[in-house]
Design an enzyme around this catalytic site. Structure first.
Site, PDB file in Angstrom:
ATOM      1  CG  HIS A  62      -1.613  -1.384   1.357  1.00  0.00           C
ATOM      2  ND1 HIS A  62      -1.928  -1.935   2.555  1.00  0.00           N
ATOM      3  CD2 HIS A  62      -1.981  -2.297   0.422  1.00  0.00           C
ATOM      4  CE1 HIS A  62      -2.472  -3.142   2.375  1.00  0.00           C
ATOM      5  NE2 HIS A  62      -2.498  -3.379   1.080  1.00  0.00           N
ATOM      6  CG  LEU A  63       4.300   1.290  -2.091  1.00  0.00           C
ATOM      7  CD1 LEU A  63       5.264   1.120  -3.261  1.00  0.00           C
ATOM      8  CD2 LEU A  63       5.081   1.465  -0.798  1.00  0.00           C
TER       9      LEU A  63
END
Lengths: 589, 258
Positions: free
Chosen positions: A516-517
């Site tokens: 989850h960048l």
């Protein structure tokens, strides 16, 4: 010199959730859509057929469904004073590759963000004073929860999300998450089954007065026909979920939930093995003319288009903006420029649990999102006053499966090889699990994305450079929630040893955290605080849109996919209703 | 694993057990008695705070875990009270019916699976005019006994391929059919139709007529008792030619040496 192809109305870069939804909707609205996917096609049949789809070496170790680091990777450094080096393989996160992108190899965890998350800066400032956000560049979203609520529901119906509402139109329901923002409707499918370890966690949490619930998941729990008329079958809890494709038509993916519907549209065309180099602009850089890409044969092609949607993996959209000269690159020394700013990951921390031998956890029976979880320490559900940080984390036991390569739990102090190692492995394989936390991460000046001055990809273009380290706020958050997780661990029956792992500086790309960048081309209410407006439309080049986790001003604790799906529908609706009639900026600058 | 079975039997009566987690598979009953373990379902006071819990062990699993194989053998070979015919009459002495008969092979099925089918014949979840009166006449203890005995009948080894195999059938069995959202049969029923786990019966070597009859039953809701409720949808979506191809393919994977 690129060969020019016949013009089209819309080019979509990427075939993941956002590209799939936008592509299908615009094609159904009569637009001629060309979707460009850099990777190969892949479908349930034949690509995810058993038994090879359970091959851990291929999928988990050799990253079959992840971005190919030999062709395109990122460089990384902790601070601007350092020289970034390229990652030779992906460990810290798994950007997707091939048809469906990361939406094909995700785990199915499907949370909505809460109401506070969308007005983060104003909420915390108002309640706790401005100093709580000192040194941070986190900000409010230009959309509210209620703006997105109908579109969250749309995404859940597309993905067959399973779960139990805890707040139905303001009515609190036992069994659901009492802290969730109000939902207008129940989940399309009932919640998943409860693994044994997760039940023990829930029992201890409930005894402490917390509110455990079954994690919502886009792994369908009964035969389901989705909002596109496509069929899904129930999850078999096979235990090979994240990083793998699903052979059961159970895990929602663009490949089974939306792309078949897009391909039925006569004006939709999918081109795989099409690697986009850049979005081409007019000389004044105010209008995109199309995109240049390289096809499977290595030929460079120019696809003219009226509109371009950058729907690549989160931070790869920021790279495309930078490579194409869209907007102004962020400069951390002046804090000016918008493209590349507010990169965040997530705050992690966990407690490894080792059980007595009569607690047989059977962790191999699991699913990517099969978990009992709680939000008591998430968002602003607890008093942040004395704590000095904002946001929180969910705390849970998730039983994802326990393949023999990836699941080898041994207590600290166990030798790394030899007979003592083997004995410990045998002792603990069926008697160990991780109690995990997933926390928010706030944006700061020193964490940003830029083009690397040294290293290039297989096509000779600069790699994306990530500059990032944890800030004090994220460390405090991790510290706090791991302590809370330890309290739950201590109350769990069967636990003999609980080993806390708190987040430590420096941030390292050598261990997996989450995929989850976020950030890089964040959305905001003005060109002074964002790269794109609330519809994902570039302030600088209004016929370029982008949708993905790159829009998030900072990272929530929850997994991003549902919000990406909701934003995709939200943006499409506006484009269909307004932009197609009168092209131009949808929000005055 | 008979030691383990005994321990589980003890556990079921005293404490309950989780299906998904299968939490208690211990080989030593003494160790079990020493343990502080109680299942969360029984541990939580009904008035206590809510927390999510695993599924209960279904009744068919409980009788299958405590079944008496000797009683089961008697019923299997000689029949039982209430007009229950000997199972072997149709299903064969070793649980393998004579070649050409339309009856399913029972050898290779788990006790849980057999007990569940008998419960479901009795309740009508699985409709079969021949089986229903027998299933209704059997007591839960007798169902557990028959199921436990059937589970001792070893599955014959089946061929991995055959000259007569239907290519389209093999394709669906091994890779499925994307166009109709049909998962590969092997995703659940194991490689070459040899079955997988307790609740996923082997398909290889079953008579073509039997496989077809089951597809028809699922399509018409005369059978709706698969645990994960996928077979109704799969049977509905598969074109008739593909159902025939799959039935022919599995039937062609005969018992070795036949």
């Amino acid at each position: 010199m690129a060969r020019t192809l016949p013009a089209t109305d819309v080019v979509i870069i990427g075939s993941g959730w956002s590209g799939g939804i936008i592509g299908k909707e615009l094609a159904a609205a009569g637009q001629r859509v060309v979707m460009l996917e850099r990777g190969a096609p892949q479908w349930t049949s034949p690509d995810w057929a058993p038994p090879q789809v359970h091959d851990e070496l291929k999928y988990d170790r050799r990253h079959e469904m992840h971005q190919n680091a030999a062709k395109e990777t990122y460089t990384f450094r902790n601070a601007t004073s350092e020289t970034a080096l390229p990652m030779r393989s992906f460990t810290f996160a798994y950007p997707g590759d091939k048809l469906g992108g990361a939406g094909a190899h995700w785990a199915g965890v499907t949370y909505r963000f809460d109401e506070v998350e969308f007005r983060l800066r104003s909420h915390y400032t108002q309640k706790y004073g401005a100093s709580i956000l000192e040194g941070l560049t986190s900000q409010d979203w230009p959309v509210s929860y209620s703006d997105l609520e109908p579109y969250y529901e749309k995404f859940e119906r597309l993905a067959g999300t399973s779960g139990k509402a805890g707040n139905l139109r303001g009515q609190k329901i036992v069994g659901g998450n009492p802290f969730e923002a109000p939902r207008q409707s129940e989940y399309p499918n009932p919640p998943m089954k409860v693994p044994f370890a997760a039940a023990l966690f829930g029992e201890s949490a409930a005894n402490l007065g917390l509110h455990p619930f079954i994690q919502p998941a886009s792994l369908v729990t009964r035969p389901y026909v989705n909002s596109e008329g496509l069929q899904m079958s129930p999850c078999a809890y096979c235990g090979f979920c994240a990083s793998h494709g699903c052979e059961h038509f159970a895990k929602a993916s663009p490949n089974i939930c939306i792309l078949p519907a897009a391909l039925k549209q006569p004006s939709f065309e999918l081109r795989t093995n099409a690697h986009v180099l850049r979005i081409e602009l007019t000389a004044d850089r105010k209008r995109a003319t199309g995109v240049t890409y390289v096809d499977a044969a290595g030929e460079e092609l120019f696809q003219p288009a009226e509109m371009v949607f950058s729907c690549a993996f989160a931070i790869n959209n920021a790279r495309l903006f930078l490579l194409s000269g869209i907007g102004t690159p962020y400069d951390p020394s002046t804090n000016e420029g918008q493209v590349g700013r507010n990169f965040t990951h997530q705050s992690r921390g966990n407690v490894q649990l080792f059980f007595s031998e009569d607690f047989h956890l059977n962790p191999f029976m699991g699913a990517g999102a099969a978990a009992v979880t709680l939000d008591d320490y998430n968002g602003d559900n607890f008093d942040h006053g004395p704590l000095g940080f904002v946001g929180g984390a969910y705390v849970q036991i998730q039983v994802v499966g326990a393949g023999p390569i990836t699941f080898r739990p041994t207590p600290p102090g166990t030798p790394r090889w030899g007979s003592a190692y083997k004995a410990a492995l045998k002792r603990y394989y069926n008697h160990a699990i991780t109690l995990g936390t997933s926390g928010a991460s706030q944006a700061q000046r020193g964490s940003y994305l830029s083009l690397d001055p040294t290293y290039t990809d297989a096509w000779g273009q600069p790699l994306l450079r990530i500059t990032h380290d944890y800030n004090e706020q994220d460390l405090k958050l991790s510290n706090f929630v791991v302590d809370r997780a330890m309290e739950i661990a201590k109350g769990m029956r069967g636990v003999q040893q609980a080993v806390p792992n708190k987040m430590r500086r420096p941030y390292s790309t050598a261990t997996y955290q989450t995929t989850h960048l976020t950030g890089g081309t964040i959305m905001g209410d003005s060109p002074a605080n964002s790269a794109v407006n609330r519809y994902g439309q570039s302030w600088d080049v209004p016929n370029v849109f982008t949708v993905g986790a790159n829009l998030f001003p900072q990272n929530a604790s929850w997994n991003p996919t549902s919000t990406i799906g909701a934003l995709s529908y939200f943006v499409t609706e506006k484009v269909k209703n307004e932009y197609l009639r009168t092209p131009g900026p949808l929000v005055p600058a | 694993m008979s030691g383990g079975k005994l321990a589980i039997g003890v556990t079921v009566v005293g404490l309950g057990i989780s299906v998904l987690a299968g939490a208690l598979v211990v080989g030593n009953p003494a160790a079990l008695l020493r343990s502080a373990y109680t299942h969360p379902e029984t541990a939580a006071a009904p008035s206590g705070p809510y927390y999510p819990q695993p599924e209960r062990l279904p009744p068919y699993s409980q009788v299958a875990l405590t079944g008496d194989a000797r009683l089961g053998e008697q019923i299997f070979n000689r029949g039982g009270g209430g007009g229950v015919a000997a199972c072997s009459t149709c299903h064969g002495a070793q649980g393998v019916p004579v070649a050409g008969a339309p009856y399913p092979r029972l050898a290779g099925l788990s006790a849980d699976y057999v007990a569940k089918q008998l419960y479901d014949y009795a309740s009508g979840e699985r409709t079969n005019e021949q089986m229903r009166p027998f299933a209704k006449a059997l007591s839960p203890v007798e169902i557990g006994a028959v199921a436990t005995f059937v589970a001792t009948l070893k599955a014959p080894e089946t061929e991995l391929s055959s000259p007569a195999q239907v290519e389209r059938g093999r394709q669906i069995a091994e890779i499925g059919d994307n166009a109709h959202a049909i998962p590969a049969c092997g995703a659940c029923h194991g490689l070459a139709g040899r079955g997988q786990g307790d609740m996923l019966p082997p398909l290889a070597g079953q008579p073509r007529a039997y496989i077809l009859s089951q597809f028809n039953a699922w399509r018409a809701d005369r059978r709706q008792n698969d645990q994960v409720t996928v077979m109704h949808g799969i049977a509905q979506r598969m074109p008739v030619e593909d159902i025939e191809a799959v039935a022919s393919y599995f039937a062609s994977l005969r018992q070795k040496g036949q």
